[in-house]
Design a protein around this motif. Structure first.
Motif, PDB file in Angstrom:
ATOM      1  N   THR A 197       0.947  -0.894  -0.020  1.00  0.00           N
ATOM      2  CA  THR A 197      -0.246  -0.024  -0.238  1.00  0.00           C
ATOM      3  C   THR A 197       0.757   1.324   0.686  1.00  0.00           C
ATOM      4  O   THR A 197       0.500   2.629  -0.683  1.00  0.00           O
ATOM      5  CB  THR A 197      -0.551   0.067   0.964  1.00  0.00           C
ATOM      6  OG1 THR A 197      -1.261  -1.253   0.960  1.00  0.00           O
ATOM      7  CG2 THR A 197      -1.648   1.534   1.218  1.00  0.00           C
TER       8      THR A 197
ATOM      9  N   LEU B 225      -6.034  -5.649  -6.033  1.00  0.00           N
ATOM     10  CA  LEU B 225      -5.946  -4.341  -6.009  1.00  0.00           C
ATOM     11  C   LEU B 225      -7.454  -4.195  -6.964  1.00  0.00           C
ATOM     12  O   LEU B 225      -7.873  -4.595  -7.722  1.00  0.00           O
ATOM     13  CB  LEU B 225      -4.619  -3.807  -6.854  1.00  0.00           C
ATOM     14  CG  LEU B 225      -3.789  -4.567  -5.963  1.00  0.00           C
ATOM     15  CD1 LEU B 225      -2.777  -4.055  -6.968  1.00  0.00           C
ATOM     16  CD2 LEU B 225      -3.499  -4.243  -4.708  1.00  0.00           C
ATOM     17  N   LYS B 226      -8.191  -2.694  -6.744  1.00  0.00           N
ATOM     18  CA  LYS B 226      -8.738  -2.156  -7.064  1.00  0.00           C
ATOM     19  C   LYS B 226      -8.404  -0.673  -7.606  1.00  0.00           C
ATOM     20  O   LYS B 226      -8.076   0.180  -6.244  1.00  0.00           O
ATOM     21  CB  LYS B 226     -10.573  -1.851  -6.457  1.00  0.00           C
ATOM     22  CG  LYS B 226     -11.495  -1.229  -7.572  1.00  0.00           C
ATOM     23  CD  LYS B 226     -12.763  -1.034  -5.893  1.00  0.00           C
ATOM     24  CE  LYS B 226     -13.462  -1.017  -7.289  1.00  0.00           C
ATOM     25  NZ  LYS B 226     -15.361  -0.752  -6.423  1.00  0.00           N
ATOM     26  N   GLY B 227      -8.329   0.013  -8.744  1.00  0.00           N
ATOM     27  CA  GLY B 227      -8.215   1.301  -8.881  1.00  0.00           C
ATOM     28  C   GLY B 227      -7.363   1.371 -10.327  1.00  0.00           C
ATOM     29  O   GLY B 227      -7.566   0.561 -10.811  1.00  0.00           O
TER      30      GLY B 227
ATOM     31  N   GLN C  50      -7.919   2.679  -4.907  1.00  0.00           N
ATOM     32  CA  GLN C  50      -9.358   2.774  -4.560  1.00  0.00           C
ATOM     33  C   GLN C  50      -9.719   1.551  -3.073  1.00  0.00           C
ATOM     34  O   GLN C  50     -10.120   2.277  -2.652  1.00  0.00           O
ATOM     35  CB  GLN C  50     -10.377   2.603  -5.238  1.00  0.00           C
ATOM     36  CG  GLN C  50     -10.057   3.582  -6.504  1.00  0.00           C
ATOM     37  CD  GLN C  50     -11.193   3.601  -7.453  1.00  0.00           C
ATOM     38  OE1 GLN C  50     -11.399   2.937  -7.394  1.00  0.00           O
ATOM     39  NE2 GLN C  50     -11.151   4.353  -8.396  1.00  0.00           N
ATOM     40  N   ASP C  51      -8.765   0.454  -3.016  1.00  0.00           N
ATOM     41  CA  ASP C  51      -9.254  -0.571  -2.214  1.00  0.00           C
ATOM     42  C   ASP C  51      -8.223  -1.937  -2.758  1.00  0.00           C
ATOM     43  O   ASP C  51      -7.934  -1.824  -3.721  1.00  0.00           O
ATOM     44  CB  ASP C  51     -10.227  -1.393  -2.530  1.00  0.00           C
ATOM     45  CG  ASP C  51     -10.992  -2.504  -1.157  1.00  0.00           C
ATOM     46  OD1 ASP C  51     -10.116  -2.021  -0.131  1.00  0.00           O
ATOM     47  OD2 ASP C  51     -11.851  -2.561  -1.437  1.00  0.00           O
ATOM     48  N   ILE C  52      -7.889  -2.976  -1.609  1.00  0.00           N
ATOM     49  CA  ILE C  52      -7.042  -3.792  -1.637  1.00  0.00           C
ATOM     50  C   ILE C  52      -7.592  -4.615  -0.373  1.00  0.00           C
ATOM     51  O   ILE C  52      -7.392  -3.718   0.213  1.00  0.00           O
ATOM     52  CB  ILE C  52      -5.522  -2.905  -1.641  1.00  0.00           C
ATOM     53  CG1 ILE C  52      -4.251  -4.162  -0.989  1.00  0.00           C
ATOM     54  CG2 ILE C  52      -5.225  -2.567   0.701  1.00  0.00           C
ATOM     55  CD1 ILE C  52      -2.755  -3.654  -1.932  1.00  0.00           C
ATOM     56  N   GLN C  53      -7.207  -5.376  -0.916  1.00  0.00           N
ATOM     57  CA  GLN C  53      -7.422  -7.425   0.042  1.00  0.00           C
ATOM     58  C   GLN C  53      -6.708  -8.376  -0.354  1.00  0.00           C
ATOM     59  O   GLN C  53      -6.344  -8.410  -1.482  1.00  0.00           O
ATOM     60  CB  GLN C  53      -9.132  -7.866  -0.351  1.00  0.00           C
ATOM     61  CG  GLN C  53     -10.203  -6.597  -0.457  1.00  0.00           C
ATOM     62  CD  GLN C  53     -11.315  -7.194  -0.577  1.00  0.00           C
ATOM     63  OE1 GLN C  53     -12.001  -8.167  -0.772  1.00  0.00           O
ATOM     64  NE2 GLN C  53     -12.708  -6.328  -0.766  1.00  0.00           N
TER      65      GLN C  53
END
Length: 138
Positions: A59, A97-99, A70-73
Motif C-alpha cells: 500500500t 487491487l482496485k483502482g 481505491q481498495d486492496i484485499q
C-alpha cells in the motif's frame, strides 16, 4: 517488543496484548485440546502476520508511486505438511487491487513489498517455506 497472553478459561482460550498497542487479540486452539472457537489459531496468526506485513508495504509503495489505489484485499493460503509439527511448506499471497493502477508498477511494488521489506516473509522463507504471490487488478 513484548507480548503477553492471559488465559481466559479452563481450556486454551487466551487474550494476547502487546506493549505497542491497546488492542487485544483472542487466540484459541482446536476442539481436540479444549478449544471453544473463541479466537484465531496460532498458525492462522502466522498467515495474518505475513499478509498484513506485505500489504502494509505494498500500500505504501503504491501510494508513493502515485497509483490510484481505491481498495486492496489480501488472501493468504498456506499448505502444511502432514507430520508433526505441521509446519507450513508453501504459502501464497493473493493481492486484489482496485483502482487505476499500472500493472508493471504494481508487480514491482509487490516484489519489493514481499521480498525486500516484509520481515515476516524473510523469517518464514529462511525457514524453508516456499512463498509466492500474485496480483489481480480490477
Amino acid at each position: 517488543m513484548k507480548v503477553e497472553l492471559k488465559r481466559l478459561n479452563q481450556g486454551v482460550h487466551f487474550e494476547a496484548s502487546s506493549e505497542l498497542s491497546s488492542v487485544k487479540v483472542n487466540i484459541d486452539g482446536p476442539d481436540s485440546i479444549g478449544g471453544e472457537g473463541k479466537g484465531v489459531r496460532p498458525m492462522e496468526l502466522v498467515l495474518m502476520a505475513l499478509g498484513s506485513c506485505s500489504v502494509f508495504d505494498l500500500t505504501t509503495i503504491l501510494q508513493k508511486q502515485r497509483q490510484d489505489l481505491q481498495d486492496i484485499q489480501v488472501e493468504v493460503q498456506g499448505d502444511r505438511r502432514e507430520e508433526i509439527p505441521n509446519i507450513f511448506t508453501k504459502i501464497h499471497i493473493a493481492f486484489k487491487l482496485k483502482g487505476d493502477i499500472d500493472e508493471a508498477k504494481a508487480q514491482k511494488a509487490a516484489e519489493l513489498a514481499v521480498k525486500k521489506y516484509c520481515s515476516v516473509h524473510d523469517m518464514l522463507a529462511n525457514g524453508g517455506i516456499d512463498i509466492t504471490y500474485s496480483i489481480q487488478i480490477n
